[in-house]
Write a protein that holds these residues in place. Structure first.
Motif, short mmCIF file in Angstrom:
data_model
loop_
_atom_site.label_atom_id
_atom_site.label_comp_id
_atom_site.label_asym_id
_atom_site.label_seq_id
_atom_site.Cartn_x
_atom_site.Cartn_y
_atom_site.Cartn_z
N ARG A 46 0.71 -1.15 -0.04
CA ARG A 46 0.07 0.07 -0.03
C ARG A 46 0.80 1.18 0.02
O ARG A 46 0.68 2.04 -0.62
CB ARG A 46 -0.94 -0.01 1.24
N HIS A 49 2.42 1.60 -3.47
CA HIS A 49 1.22 2.14 -4.22
C HIS A 49 1.04 3.61 -4.14
O HIS A 49 0.85 4.27 -5.24
CB HIS A 49 0.03 1.41 -4.29
N ASN A 53 1.70 6.72 -7.01
CA ASN A 53 0.39 7.60 -7.44
C ASN A 53 0.61 9.04 -6.99
O ASN A 53 0.12 9.86 -7.37
CB ASN A 53 -0.69 7.00 -6.89
#
Length: 54
Positions: A46, A49, A53
């Motif tokens: 997570r 990620h 982003n």
């Protein structure tokens, strides 16, 4: 002729030492990777990620 044989032996032993050292490094990395709990892996994924982003 004897000198040539000695060089081959030295090169062979150096090669074996290199292979052994590589195996140790790979085994150590594998132990570290397997030491994570599933929750720790999820948290790391997570975080990666979210970082990707941004």
């Amino acid at each position: 002729m004897r000198l040539r044989m000695r060089w081959w032996k030295v090169l062979g032993l150096a090669g074996l030492a290199g292979v052994a050292a590589t195996g140790v490094v790979i085994a150590r990395a594998e132990r570290r990777r397997r030491a994570y709990t599933p929750e720790e892996i999820r948290e790391r994924l997570r975080a990666r990620h979210a970082e990707a982003n941004d």
